[in-house]
Structures are given as structure tokens and as C-alpha cells.
Design an enzyme around this catalytic site. Structure first.
Site, PDB file in Angstrom:
ATOM      1  N   PHE B  18       0.826  -1.206   0.000  1.00 38.17           N
ATOM      2  CA  PHE B  18       0.000   0.000   0.000  1.00 38.17           C
ATOM      3  C   PHE B  18       0.863   1.260   0.000  1.00 38.17           C
ATOM      4  CE2 PHE B  18      -3.329   2.751   2.269  1.00 38.17           C
ATOM      5  CZ  PHE B  18      -3.973   3.053   1.080  1.00 38.17           C
ATOM      6  N   ARG B  37      12.963   0.276   5.634  1.00 38.97           N
ATOM      7  CA  ARG B  37      14.024  -0.161   6.551  1.00 38.97           C
ATOM      8  C   ARG B  37      15.041  -1.049   5.829  1.00 38.97           C
ATOM      9  NH1 ARG B  37      10.711  -2.214  11.747  1.00 38.97           N
ATOM     10  NH2 ARG B  37       9.643  -3.315  10.089  1.00 38.97           N
ATOM     11  N   LYS B 107      -4.836   1.176   9.016  1.00 37.94           N
ATOM     12  CA  LYS B 107      -6.165   0.846   9.525  1.00 37.94           C
ATOM     13  C   LYS B 107      -6.053  -0.094  10.710  1.00 37.94           C
ATOM     14  CE  LYS B 107      -8.160   1.659   5.007  1.00 37.94           C
ATOM     15  NZ  LYS B 107      -8.472   1.057   3.699  1.00 37.94           N
ATOM     16  N   LYS B 202     -14.052  -2.314   9.918  1.00 41.29           N
ATOM     17  CA  LYS B 202     -14.515  -3.189   8.840  1.00 41.29           C
ATOM     18  C   LYS B 202     -13.667  -4.466   8.710  1.00 41.29           C
ATOM     19  CE  LYS B 202     -11.255  -2.840   5.539  1.00 41.29           C
ATOM     20  NZ  LYS B 202     -10.318  -1.889   6.002  1.00 41.29           N
ATOM     21  N   ASP B 255     -15.454   0.760   1.601  1.00 38.23           N
ATOM     22  CA  ASP B 255     -14.351  -0.122   1.967  1.00 38.23           C
ATOM     23  C   ASP B 255     -14.880  -1.507   2.362  1.00 38.23           C
ATOM     24  OD1 ASP B 255     -11.799  -0.879   2.431  1.00 38.23           O
ATOM     25  OD2 ASP B 255     -11.472   0.372   4.210  1.00 38.23           O
TER      26      ASP B 255
END
Lengths: 564, 346
Positions: B18, B37, B107, B202, B255
Site C-alpha cells: 500500500f 528499513r 487501519k 470493517k 471499503d
């Protein structure tokens, strides 16, 4: 953070020469100050009303509201020349009505707008007379001192009060040296809680006691009706607010008045709750309009100067606590009328004129068994703590450059919506400090516990039904009362240990003493005792609504859960 | 402010699928500095414009220095799993100040308490990521990014939309300028808490949806799950202080539909495999990372004395952690007293 001090004497003034005080300078520069205010207000309004049509419509609406105010809600303070002024404005607006040409119309409307703003300015503007201030400096403590002594039964000293007594009774605490130092480095905004009409003279006196220069503050125009007090207030730097006026140009003008006074370095006093707390509870929601002017002033200071030289603005919450509030009965009635809609009919506030206010002040100090005034640690306009030198420190301990809050990329930008979010954050921080610096007095505990116990007894009633119970049906067993006072006292001491509130020394003592002292002081003035010990040795009340008012002072800490 | 005329770079923290999708979207509107990283990944991005098999836009430069992200970018998008969020903020905080704007795309929820069986949480012990940013850094202007944004579809350049939520209009506006393109629409909302909760909550409904697929059920059952699932989420959100508004938008129902239908969703896959008889430890090992929904489930269940009923979360918890049979669970849910339809709209 600086340790809290207890003030036991009048401190030397931070600036000894009154003619060096910002408020005096502001008053001396009145003409240029008002010019700046009118200009800034006009600019903002023309940003909103961008063409002849919208501006003309706004002017008509102002005229309509003003005419309405003068006929439907007339007050004694309305000056006769006002009617003449608005008739003249009406005539001018009618002339503009007939102008066809847009540009010309807009030009004429702008003239009318300026005329109105100028008129408002002359009404609002404060004065500051060092002579009058010196008189007040002498008279107020004398009144407070003399009368507090009387109440203590010390009649021998009626004319020569032991001066130390005033300070003991006022019980002023907080990081006073810190605040004094900041007043030299920047502009201080004092934001007290507001329960009673005597808050303004009290805080005025206290500011003088701790040696800060006098502050500008907005006082309701209804307090300016009686000759002496009116001139006095006005000459002590108070500017006049008319709460009936809700028109956009007026409100915008008030905001700019405050903003520019702050940018000119005038220390200011706002009651951020707007009006007195009617429920008796510490303000939870603040009026952000006036508070926002502190933020706006800070932004302007940073725009006009660099981070090092820009005057910084410091916000200092103050919690005023009295054992009793003279207006308790009318305040709680108004609160119930507002909250309960038709269930209660509001009674008129008995202390709305200055004559009655004077009487009130005298009564309060006559009977006053002492008060408590706690100053909170100072913050910047974003709610960060500031150190002794005025450097902002954020909650994770970093030094903060306040300009960063206004930066977008490389440039400092003006964004009113952003300002409004910052102001609401500041508001939340002030409310947190109000709760944390609230000093719990014996009378608070007894009224809280008594009312909660009555509520528990009549569990199935809603608050309005509860408040209508005949008082002779109410009796609290003294042993149960003692036990619960002790329980709540322990919980309060725990909260104190966690830094969530302050307590009066007495609360660490014996429960019986707390109860005795609390009940006695709660009833000092009220004709009907909110609490008393009846013939059976149990607790009863003569006025449940007033008891409810005092009880509310301890809401916000979750103590009521104990009685669920 | 017009971003096009400035020399600023957009910062992205986290080079998972993402994070890379967001970096590629931002790159269409300006230079991007992407923190990872992993030094190998950095070199691959900088030298070959590739991260494994994903193509990286030429405007994206990778770095392993957090400090340079904070110094070179005032607009930063942290897109990392919620488990690593606190650690990141602690490392980043010394370089951040009130001039930075952070819009996160994580999220998940955070609690400083150790999550275990029968843990009880208070509301003040659970933080959304924006609350965490405000708590742990000197940044005030925060926002979040939520909506039906499955990374794999974004990377295929399919059309999509998202919501940026913040109390500050300028955060929304600058985020929109940064992300908008002909294939990506960006809506704004002032309901930060609502949008964050919509994105977080969700996740466990998606686990349930995966189970339905695993059991071979069709769209009637899924539609029932989505609609009643959303009602449950709204009740929880209201109890936590948000309004239903965000749930009716892209970050809510939008979503929910996407994740409940997509076997690309990690949460969905957890449910699918549970229904196929695998146990949680195995599944997590196969996925290589934790599905946020599993954590959300524990937190929501431990908050239950906050005055909401969450039968779906309750039964899912039993299935996921207590080996409660799925069929029985569904039976219980079907018997749960049916309320009025769409009762959350007053």
C-alpha cells in the site's frame, strides 16, 4: 514548571510607573488604535461582502436589527442619541437604494459601513485613568478587608483591618512569579471561571495584588447604567459589550478590537465561558470567539516580527472559588429553564443592574467566609506549557517554535479554519486546567454528597421531578452522611494526589469539622438554607435547587459514579 | 497553496504494497521520498525503479533515513502496520515539529496494554493512529486516508477513490492536491474519528466474509453480513464518540464492500482459511504478517462494557480464538433478535 506560591501580601508592581502600562498607552493612543480597529474590521467585512448588493443587504439587516433592539428590548443604558443616529443611517440607506450605478452604490455603502463602525467604536472603547485606578487600588482592598473582618466578628478593627487578613481570606495560589515574569516578556491573557457578578471586581483586585498592570476587559453594557460605577468601570479600562447586538459588523468589530488591543501589548481578561455558569458546574464548553482573538493576535505578531522579537501571548487560566454564590438561586433557575424547556419558568436575574450589583458585592464581602483563587500554569495559545522565560514546551518535552503552527511548506499562511481548530484545542486545554486547579472546599463536598444521597433515595425520578420534591420530605441520616462524606473526601484526596484537582487544607482534617464548616458556610447568605442540621440531628434542606447548584461544582471528575 | 510550484517532496513511510501504491500515486504530482528499513529494497528502487516485481515511478526516491524524510518533506504519509506505529513515532518524533502534516493510511488501533485473553480495556486505553501521532509527536495537523484501496488494484492503475479526513481543511486540501489524478479521486471529510474507525472496524467483518466464502455460501449471506455488519460497526463507533456519517461513505460502506468481496484482502483470507479448517497460528505464519482484523477483534471485545452490542464480534472472537464451530456461530447469529432495519438512522 515553577512551584506554586501562596500570596500573603501585596506584591510590588511589575511596572511601578502606571504611565508605562500597556493599557495606559493604549488609552493614550486611542485615536490611532480605533482607526486601526475600524480599518481591520472594514477589510474583513469587505472580504465577506464583496459587492454592492451583498453589502447593501447587510447594512439593511443591521439597521433592522438595531431598530428592533431599541424598540423591543430597550435598556436603560441606551443613549437617546442612538435613535437619532440610526434614523440618519436609515435616511442614507434609502438614498443609496435609488443609486443605479454599482460602483457608486458600493462606494456609498462603504461610507455608511465605516460610519456605523465608528459609532460602535465610540460606544465600546475603554478609557484608562491612572488617578481613578489609584483610588480603586486603595478603596477595593479596604472594602474587602474591612468587610471580611466584620464577618469574622472582629468589630474592634472595623476601620483598621489587619491587612494580612485579606490575603489569608482570599487564598491566592499559583506560579505567581512565573506569571509576573511573562508579563514583562509578552502579553498575558487571564481567563477565569465565571460564577458570579463579583468575579470581575475580585479578579481586578487580585491582578493588582499580584502586581500585574491593569488589564482590558469587556463588560456587559448593562453594568454601565449607574453613574458612578459606569464611569469607574470605563475609566479602569473596561470596554463595553452589548449582548443584544448579534449583527456581523458589530461582532467582527469586537473581535478586531480585542485582537488589536492584544497586538498592542494590552494584557487582557476574558471570561471564556461567556457568561456566568448557570448550572454551577465548571465551564465545559467555552465561547471560542473572543479566545480566537488571542490566536489571531499571535499570528499577526509573528507575521509582523520574527520568532525572536514577536511578542508572545500567554494564556493563564484562573479558578475562582467561593463557598457560596449570591446569585445561585436565579442562576440555577435560568439553567433549569434552558435545559428543561417548559418545565421551569425562568426567574429574573436579580443582579442585572449595577446598583444591585454593588449591593451584591457588599453583601458577598460582608458575609464572605473566604474564597480561593488558583492561578494555573501559563500556556501559549496552542495549549503548550511555557517555561519561566516564556519558551513553549510541548507535551513530549520539546522546545517549540510557535511559528511552525502557521506554516504551510515554506510560508506562513492565514487560514481561519485552521485557527478555529487551534482555538478549540486551546479551549480544551483551558477546561482541563479549570478542572485541575479547581479548589475543593468543605461546602462543595457537603453539597455534593447531600444531593447525590437524595438522588439515590429517589432513584426513579428525573432531575426535574426530583427538584420538585417538597423539602420537608427530605432527610439524610447523619451517620450515612458522615460515612459518604468521608468516602468522597478520600476519593478527592486520591484525585489530588494524581494532580487532577486542588483541595483546601481543611479537607485533610477531621470529617466532622469538614461537615460543620461546609454546612455553615454554604448557608451564610441564602435566605433558605441549602443544608442544615435538623432537630433529629440529621441533614435536611430548605432549597433543593440551590443545593443542586453547589453540588454541580464537583461534576466532571466521575465522583458521581460512587452513588450509582 | 499550489503544490506544483514548490520544490517540496512528499514523504511516504513504509514500502509495503500500500505504501508503494501511495508513493506511485503521489509521484504523478511531484517528487517522492519513500522510507524503507530494507537497504536492498532501497537500492532496487533507486537503481532499477523496481520493488520485487512492482514498478516504481521515476519520481520516487527511496531512503533508509527517517531524519531525511522529516527534513525534506512537510507532508508525510505513514503507511505501516499498526504494530510498528509507536516504534516509528518514537524514532521520528525528534525530527518532527508543528509545521509537519501527517496523513496516515494505517487501519488499526493501538493499546499500550498487552493483548491477551479476557483483557479489559478502557476507552482511554485505546488509540486511533491519529490520536497516537498527536500523543507521541509535536505534530498537530493530522489526517487519515481510508477507502476501498486494495493495493494490488491501485498498482494495476485501475480507477479508485479514497477519503482524506482531518479536522483541518488545509490538511484535506493539500492531501487532495498531492494524490488526485485522472485515475484516483480524493474526497474530503472532517470526521476524522469516524473515518478512522470505519477503516479499522470493517476488518473483522472482512474475516467473517472470508468465512462465508470458505463455507461455499453465496451473495445473500454476504449481503446480510455486510448490511448488518455495518449496523454493528455504527453502534460501536457511536459508543466511541463518532457519528454514523463516515460509515455511509467511501471509507465505510465503500471499503466494506471491497474488502468483503476480495480475496486479495488479508483479513478476508484469514476467514477463508479458518473456514477451510486451518488454525490461526498456521494462517498467520502463511500470511507472513498479522491481519489487522484479528487485533481489532480483541480490542472491540475487550471494550464491550461501553454500551454497545456487538454479536458478530463476540461470536467471531469465539470462532477465531476459542475453536467455536463456525456453523454453530452462524446459527447463533441468525437467532439473534432482529432489530428494526437500518435502525441507526434516526
Amino acid at each position: 514548571m515553577q512551584e506554586s506560591q501562596k500570596i500573603d501580601r501585596r506584591l510590588d508592581p511589575v511596572i511601578p510607573d502606571i504611565t508605562e502600562w500597556p493599557i495606559y498607552k493604549l488609552s493614550q493612543d486611542k485615536e490611532s488604535f480605533l482607526k486601526e480597529v475600524v480599518k481591520a474590521t472594514t477589510d474583513k467585512l469587505l472580504n465577506k461582502f464583496k459587492d454592492a448588493n451583498s453589502l447593501h443587504g447587510e447594512l439593511k439587516s443591521v439597521l433592522y436589527q438595531e431598530k428592533n433592539r431599541l424598540t423591543k428590548e430597550p435598556w436603560k443604558s441606551d443613549k437617546p442619541e442612538e435613535r437619532i443616529f440610526w434614523s440618519e443611517i436609515k435616511r442614507k440607506i434609502l438614498i443609496v437604494d435609488s443609486i443605479e450605478e454599482e460602483d457608486k452604490k458600493f462606494k456609498e455603502d462603504k461610507k455608511i459601513l465605516k460610519e456605523i463602525l465608528h459609532f460602535y467604536c465610540l460606544e465600546i472603547v475603554a478609557n484608562f485613568e491612572p488617578k481613578k485606578y489609584r483610588v480603586a487600588q486603595k478603596v477595593l482592598p479596604f472594602l474587602f478587608g474591612r468587610l471580611m473582618n466584620v464577618s469574622a466578628g472582629n468589630k474592634k478593627n472595623f476601620f483598621f483591618p489587619a491587612s494580612k487578613n485579606i490575603y489569608e481570606k482570599m487564598n491566592i495560589t499559583g506560579p505567581i512569579d512565573h506569571i509576573r515574569n511573562l508579563s514583562k516578556k509578552g502579553t498575558v491573557i487571564v481567563v477565569p471561571t465565571h460564577f458570579s457578578n463579583i468575579d470581575s471586581p475580585t479578579i481586578g483586585l487580585i491582578i493588582d495584588i499580584i502586581g500585574l498592570p491593569a488589564m482590558t476587559y469587556g463588560a456587559g453594557i448593562n453594568l454601565f447604567t449607574i453613574g458612578i460605577l459606569s464611569r469607574w468601570l470605563n475609566d479602569l479600562g473596561a470596554y463595553k459589550l452589548d449582548r443584544r447586538r448579534k449583527n456581523t459588523p458589530y461582532l467582527e468589530l469586537l473581535k478586531n478590537y480585542s485582537t488589536i488591543a492584544i497586538t498592542r501589548g494590552a494584557h487582557s481578561l476574558f471570561f471564556p465561558g461567556g457568561t456566568r455558569s448557570r448550572s454551577g458546574q465548571i465551564e465545559k464548553k467555552l465561547k471560542l470567539g473572543l479566545l480566537g482573538t488571542a490566536l489571531e493576535a499571535q499570528r499577526q505578531n509573528l507575521l509582523n516580527f520574527n520568532e525572536e522579537t514577536a511578542k508572545k501571548i500567554f494564556v493563564v487560566p484562573v479558578v475562582l472559588n467561593y463557598h457560596f454564590v449570591m446569585e445561585a438561586a436565579s442562576l440555577i433557575n435560568q439553567h433549569l429553564a434552558i435545559e428543561g424547556k417548559e418545565q421551569f419558568i425562568a426567574e429574573k436575574d436579580d443582579y442585572s443592574t449595577s446598583y444591585k450589583l454593588l449591593k451584591l458585592i457588599l453583601k458577598v464581602i460582608t458575609a464572605n467566609p473566604g474564597m480561593s483563587i488558583s492561578f494555573a500554569s501559563p500556556m501559549d495559545v496552542f495549549g503548550n506549557e511555557v517555561d519561566f522565560e516564556g519558551q513553549s514546551i510541548n507535551k513530549i518535552g520539546q522546545k517549540v517554535q510557535i511559528k511552525n503552527y502557521f506554516m504551510l511548506g515554506d510560508t506562513m499562511t492565514e487560514d481561519l479554519q485552521r485557527d478555529s481548530v487551534y482555538t478549540s484545542i486551546l479551549g480544551e486545554r483551558i477546561v482541563e486546567k479549570f478542572l485541575a486547579y479547581n479548589t475543593v472546599l468543605s461546602s462543595h463536598i457537603v453539597s455534593f454528597v447531600a444531593f447525590e444521597l437524595i438522588g439515590r433515595e429517589f432513584k426513579n425520578l428525573d432531575i426535574y421531578q426530583l427538584l420538585r420534591i417538597p423539602t420537608d420530605e427530605i432527610e439524610i441520616d447523619i451517620e450515612e452522611f458522615k460515612m459518604e462524606v468521608n468516602n468522597i473526601r478520600e476519593k478527592i484526596i486520591d484525585l489530588y494526589a494524581e494532580g487532577k484537582l486542588k483541595i483546601h487544607e481543611r479537607l485533610k482534617g477531621d470529617t466532622d469539622e469538614i461537615i460543620k464548616h461546609g454546612i455553615k458556610n454554604l448557608g451564610v447568605y441564602h435566605a433558605q438554607m441549602p443544608l442544615e442540621v435538623n432537630n433529629n440531628g440529621n441533614i435536611s434542606t430548605q432549597d433543593l435547587k440551590v443545593l443542586y447548584f453547589y453540588h454541580n461544582r464537583l461534576l466532571g471528575y466521575g465522583l458521581e459514579k460512587h452513588f450509582a | 497553496m499550489d503544490l506544483k510550484n514548490t520544490s517540496h517532496k512528499f514523504g511516504v513511510i513504509g514500502a509495503g504494497s500500500f505504501g508503494i501504491a501511495i508513493a506511485n500515486l503521489l509521484a504523478e504530482n511531484g517528487k517522492v521520498l519513500l522510507y524503507t528499513r530494507n537497504e536492498e529494497q532501497r537500492d532496487s528502487i533507486n537503481q532499477k525503479h523496481l520493488s520485487r516485481d512492482l514498478k516504481i515511478h521515476e519520481n520516487v526516491e527511496a531512503t533508509t533515513e527517517l531524519k531525511s524524510i522529516a527534513e525534506e518533506c512537510f507532508l508525510i504519509f505513514p503507511i505501516i502496520p499498526s504494530d510498528n506505529f509507536v516504534e516509528l513515532l518514537d524514532a521520528l518524533a525528534p525530527y518532527l515539529n508543528a509545521s509537519h502534516i501527517l496523513i496516515h493510511g494505517t487501519k488499526g488501533l493501538y493499546t499500550p496494554k498487552k493483548l491477551g485473553k479476557d483483557i479489559q480495556l478502557k476507552k482511554q486505553e485505546v488509540f486511533t493512529m491519529s490520536e497516537l501521532i498527536k500523543l507521541k509527536t509535536g505534530v498537530v495537523r493530522v489526517g487519515c486516508l481510508a477507502g476501498p484501496n486494495l493495493a494490488s488494484e491501485l498498482s494495476e492503475l485501475q480507477p479508485a477513490a479514497t477519503v482524506i479526513a482531518s479536522s483541518f481543511n488545509e490538511v484535506i486540501e493539500i492531501g487532495q492536491q498531492a494524490l488526485r489524478s485522472t485515475r484516483f479521486q480524493v474526497y474530503g471529510s472532517n470526521e476524522l474519528l469516524g473515518v478512522e474507525l470505519a477503516g479499522v472496524l470493517k476488518n473483522y467483518v472482512a474475516i467473517a466474509s472470508g468465512m462465508l466464502t470458505g463455507l461455499g455460501y453465496g451473495e445473500n449471506a454476504r449481503a446480510l453480513l455486510i448490511t448488518r455488519g455495518m449496523a454493528e460497526l455504527i453502534h460501536i463507533a457511536k459508543a466511541l464518540g463518532a457519528s454514523e456519517r463516515a460509515f455511509l461513505g467511501l471509507a465505510g460502506i465503500g471499503d466494506l464492500i471491497a474488502t468483503c468481496h476480495s480475496n486479495k484482502s488479508r483479513n478476508f483470507r484469514v476467514g477463508l482459511q479458518l473456514a477451510q479448517g486451518k488454525n490461526l497460528d498456521q494462517i498467520i505464519e502463511d500470511l507472513g504478517e498479522v491481519a489487522e482484523g484479528v487485533k481489532t477483534l480483541i480490542i472491540i471485545r475487550s471494550l464491550q462494557n461501553y454500551g454497545y452490542k456487538a454479536p458478530l464480534a463476540e461470536i467471531l472472537y469465539k470462532i477465531v480464538f476459542e475453536n467455536f464451530p463456525i456453523h454453530k456461530g452462524i446459527g447463533l447469529l441468525m437467532r439473534f433478535s432482529a432489530e428494526k432495519d437500518a435502525e441507526y438512522i434516526v
